[in-house]
Design an enzyme around this catalytic site. Structure first.
Site, short mmCIF file in Angstrom:
data_model
loop_
_atom_site.label_atom_id
_atom_site.label_comp_id
_atom_site.label_asym_id
_atom_site.label_seq_id
_atom_site.Cartn_x
_atom_site.Cartn_y
_atom_site.Cartn_z
N ASP A 152 -4.80 18.58 -4.97
CA ASP A 152 -6.11 18.57 -5.63
C ASP A 152 -6.16 17.72 -6.91
O ASP A 152 -7.23 17.32 -7.34
CB ASP A 152 -6.53 20.00 -5.99
N GLU A 251 -15.26 19.88 -1.71
CA GLU A 251 -15.45 21.24 -1.21
C GLU A 251 -16.07 22.16 -2.26
O GLU A 251 -16.73 23.13 -1.94
CB GLU A 251 -14.16 21.84 -0.62
N THR A 518 -1.05 -9.16 -6.36
CA THR A 518 0.06 -9.70 -5.58
C THR A 518 0.95 -8.54 -5.17
O THR A 518 1.13 -7.61 -5.95
CB THR A 518 0.91 -10.71 -6.40
N GLU A 618 14.43 -10.40 -1.46
CA GLU A 618 14.65 -11.68 -0.76
C GLU A 618 15.30 -12.75 -1.64
O GLU A 618 16.08 -13.55 -1.16
CB GLU A 618 13.35 -12.20 -0.15
N GLN A 653 2.53 -8.29 3.54
CA GLN A 653 1.31 -8.79 2.90
C GLN A 653 0.05 -8.37 3.64
O GLN A 653 -1.05 -8.52 3.15
CB GLN A 653 1.32 -10.32 2.85
#
Ligand code: ADP
Length: 741
Positions: A152, A251, A518, A618, A653
């Protein structure tokens, strides 16, 4: 040796397992003994087998699981003193006088009362002869650390609670799906979302899904006219080309007098006044279920580790504190204060004092509500008399990032609503030079809130040579007075290129604002960028699957994730998946480290380990590539394990933006439009990038922005998340050797 009990209590929330894992592992790593108390307070009251010491591997393989594996329950006994007396006795039997309670405000209220009574409970146990005097003396104080585990997000003292982000995932997935069927039939849907008396989930899901109306408890609609207003907006929306209408109802929604507004009532109103079919969907417990999002896994891990730090430092000895997250910082606030303020919000709503309720929910909440009110409009407001109409252009740049469209949509609509003319520049800076510029209207960006990719088009082109002249001419031709750039590193560099040439090209002497978008999260001036959370979601989806694929084999996976030389995605995904090791360019890779890691892995597998995950950013090292690492591990792993490579690539991506990215994009875009409006009127026009810093939105002028950029490595000079590395290390290795993560 400190003895610590950990329990999950009240409504379950995704991420509770990650919190328990973190408490156990961080506890063991610092030399404490950690006990799980099963089934919440019921286990504490019943004692015996419900309180059990936990080992390192007991919490292995649970990070990705929803719910709570140590169980939770509502316990009436604990509401009574006699129940708490039994609980105290059971804790003393194990020497436990530190508790980490993961639960909602009810559970934390119980914990607070328990601590206040502790000393009295001990006296009574001694008096009754149930506990020896010396034992009671050795545990005179009870320390409570509370973590808010509740979808919540209704507790004061933390920006976000464990489980809320995952619930938003469930809600946005459901509403995205409903939107597509609703649009096919031109239908209206009324969707009820959870949250008890808190409108957080409803409000945030309205922003994230581009819903057409939202009703929340903290800011109810006016009594006599709200039904009419809602229907007229929905009707106008249809006339304007919207194919569906989605109304989100919290609710706990109520009107200004405190009367409940139910989904059934809203459906009835829509059918009655619009003479069309309306369908109700009550999302229910789906919102609580499923695997926790990476955000929740990491939030729980950081909070669990912080709970152990707090206990071990003794600074909160004998007290009750709540661990929160404000901005990106872990905070410690007295539990009493948090409970009182939370109660005050509930009471304000009950007493129809909505201003106080909105104030107590915090500034972000009020702003978000204002933004929603604009975004749901069917058409912009009519301009005020004398209001200046500005001409503002929006462009995307760099690689696509999920959430770019959401940001463009918000910027365009907010700009139009303030009376400005809004222009979209297609295909990045190459398109800017080619005069690919179109004026956008309210409906041009309809449905963009949840679309991945970039509808405007984006690329990494950085203007050079004749581009500058062409761009300057196009700015003049369209009389553009302000430029909003939503993109990544190359977009920021492009912005600087224009800004630095403003003496040669007077057209560039307009305010420019850069909005970080990005997946790499490698931009200056902001701790986070739009798209990074979505990419993390894609990564952990894949890594979770990869791990499952290896159940029957002894295998090491080397997973390569994006980020170039910025290791944010690698570190955060390692934290969220429980990877053994993560390699970042920021830390460098030495042959000696690799040799040590190989040795560790081999000895782990010799000792029965069956699966290893290594995450590699990478750009971690140009020479020791992913292929090199795989070859090295394969050769050295010999008979103990096989090695597989997983290069996740461009799927990181792609995909629709995660709810956090949609909300973040919307909030950033709102502020960018205000910035441009302010600056266009100034004689000395400023240009800046916007970002989240220490929990607030801040602008950094271009000159300062440049100083923050490490141009060679294309990342900020300082990166806040580097401080999370020790936690990642503790969770994967600690002192013990894990057989699984
Ligand atoms: P949540 O923690 O999700 O708000 P509840 O309100 O149901 O869930 O509380 C969970 C449990 O916490 C209760 O079943 C009870 O055992 C304990 N608890 C709640 N409120 C109190 C209280 N005022 N005093 C003592 N224990 C309480």
């Amino acid at each position: 040796m400190k003895k610590i009990g950990v329990l999950t209590s009240g409504g379950d929330a995704p991420g509770m397992n990650a919190a328990v894992r973190a408490v156990v592992r961080a506890g063991i790593s610092t030399g404490a003994e950690v006990y799980a108390i099963y089934e919440g307070y019921q286990g504490m009251v019943d004692g015996q087998e419900w309180i059990r010491p936990m080992s390192w591997s007991d919490v292995g393989g649970i990070l990705y699981k929803g719910g709570t594996l140590i169980g939770t329950a509502r316990c009436d006994d604990f509401r009574e003193r006699h129940g708490r007396l039994r609980a105290a006795k059971n804790l003393l039997e194990h020497g436990i006088d530190n508790l980490v309670v993961v639960g909602g405000d009810g559970s934390l209220t119980g914990a607070n009362i328990f601590r206040q009574e502790w000393s009295g409970l001990l006296d009574e146990l001694v008096e009754n002869g149930e506990v020896p005097y010396e034992v009671a003396q050795a545990h005179r104080q009870l320390t409570i650390i509370g973590l808010v585990g509740s979808i919540d997000n209704d507790m004061w003292g933390t920006d976000i609670s464990i489980g809320a982000d995952t619930a938003l995932h469930r809600i946005t997935d459901a509403i995205d799906a409903i939107s597509s069927t609703a649009a096919s039939h031109q239908r209206s849907f009324v969707v009820e979302v959870m949250g008890r008396r808190c409108g957080y989930l409803a409000l945030m899901s309205a922003i994230a899904t581009g819903a057409d109306w939202v009703l929340i408890p903290e800011s109810p609609p006016n009594l006599d006219e709200w039904e009419e207003k809602m229907c007229s907006v929905l009707k106008k929306g249809r006339e304007n080309g919207r194919r569906d209408s989605i109304v989100i109802v919290a609710e706990g929604a109520q009107d200004r007098k405190g009367n409940e507004i139910s989904c059934g009532y809203v459906k009835h109103v829509l059918e009655d006044r619009l003479q069309e079919d309306a369908r109700v969907t009550i999302l229910g417990h789906v919102q609580r279920g499923g695997s926790p999002s990476p955000f929740d896994r990491n939030l729980s891990t950081l909070m669990g580790a912080a709970a152990i730090d707090a206990i071990m430092s003794d600074q909160m000895y004998g007290e009750a504190y709540l661990i929160g997250l404000i901005g990106n910082k872990i905070t410690h606030t007295p539990l009493d204060e948090c409970l009182q303020k939370t109660k005050a919000i509930g009471e304000a709503i009950k007493n129809c004092d909505y201003d106080t309720a909105m104030d107590l929910r915090g500034r972000g909440f009020r702003e978000a509500f204002q933004t929603v009110r604009t975004l749901v409009r069917a058409v912009p407001h009519d301009p005020l008399p004398g209001q200046k109409q500005r001409r503002i252009a929006v462009i995307n740049g760099g690689a696509p990032a999920p959430g770019m469209n959401t940001a463009v949509r918000a910027a365009v609509r907010l700009g139009l609503d303030k009376g400005h003319a809004m222009f979209g520049i297609n295909n990045g800076f190459a398109g800017f030079a080619n005069n690919e510029i179109t004026e956008l209207n309210w409906m041009s960006v309809n449905g963009w809130a949840y679309l991945g990719g970039s509808e405007l088009g984006t690329n990494r082109h950085i203007p050079a040579n004749s581009d500058f002249y062409k761009i300057a001419r196009n700015i003049e031709e369209h009389n553009i007075e302000g430029l909003l750039i939503i993109g990544g590193w190359s977009a920021y560099v492009a912005a600087l290129e224009l800004h630095q040439r403003r003496n040669n090209y007077p057209a560039f002497n307009i305010p420019i604002v850069c909005c970080p978008a990005t997946i790499d999260n490698d931009l200056p001036g902001s701790e986070l960028s739009v798209g990074a959370d979505s990419a993390l979601n894609s990564i952990i989806d894949s890594v979770d699957k990869i791990k499952q694929s290896a159940v029957a084999s002894r295998r090491v996976f080397v997973v390569e994730v994006m980020g170039e030389r910025c290791g944010y995605l690698a570190l955060m995904s390692a934290l969220a998946t429980g990877a053994e090791r993560v390699y970042l360019h920021e830390e460098g890779m030495r042959l000696t480290d690799l040799a040590k890691d190989v040795e560790l892995l081999v000895s782990g597998f010799k000792g029965g380990k069956r699966l290893g995950v290594i995450i590699r950013s990478e750009g971690a090292n140009d020479t020791y590539t992913t292929d090199f690492m795989c070859a090295l591990l394969e050769e050295e792993g010999d008979d103990y394990f096989t090695v597989r490579k997983a290069v996740l690539g461009h799927m990181q991506q792609g995909g629709n933006p995660a709810p956090f990215d949609r909300i973040f994009a919307t909030r950033l875009a709102t502020k960018c439009i205000t910035f441009l409006e302010d600056q266009i009127g100034q004689t000395e026009k400023e240009s800046a990038c916007i970002g989240l810093q220490n929990g607030s939105f801040k602008f950094t002028e271009f000159l300062d922005m440049m100083r923050l950029m490490d141009m060679e490595n294309r990342r900020p000079r300082q990166q806040w998340w580097m401080q999370l590395r020790p936690i990642a290390r503790t969770m994967s290795n600690g002192k013990a050797k894990s057989s699984d993560a």
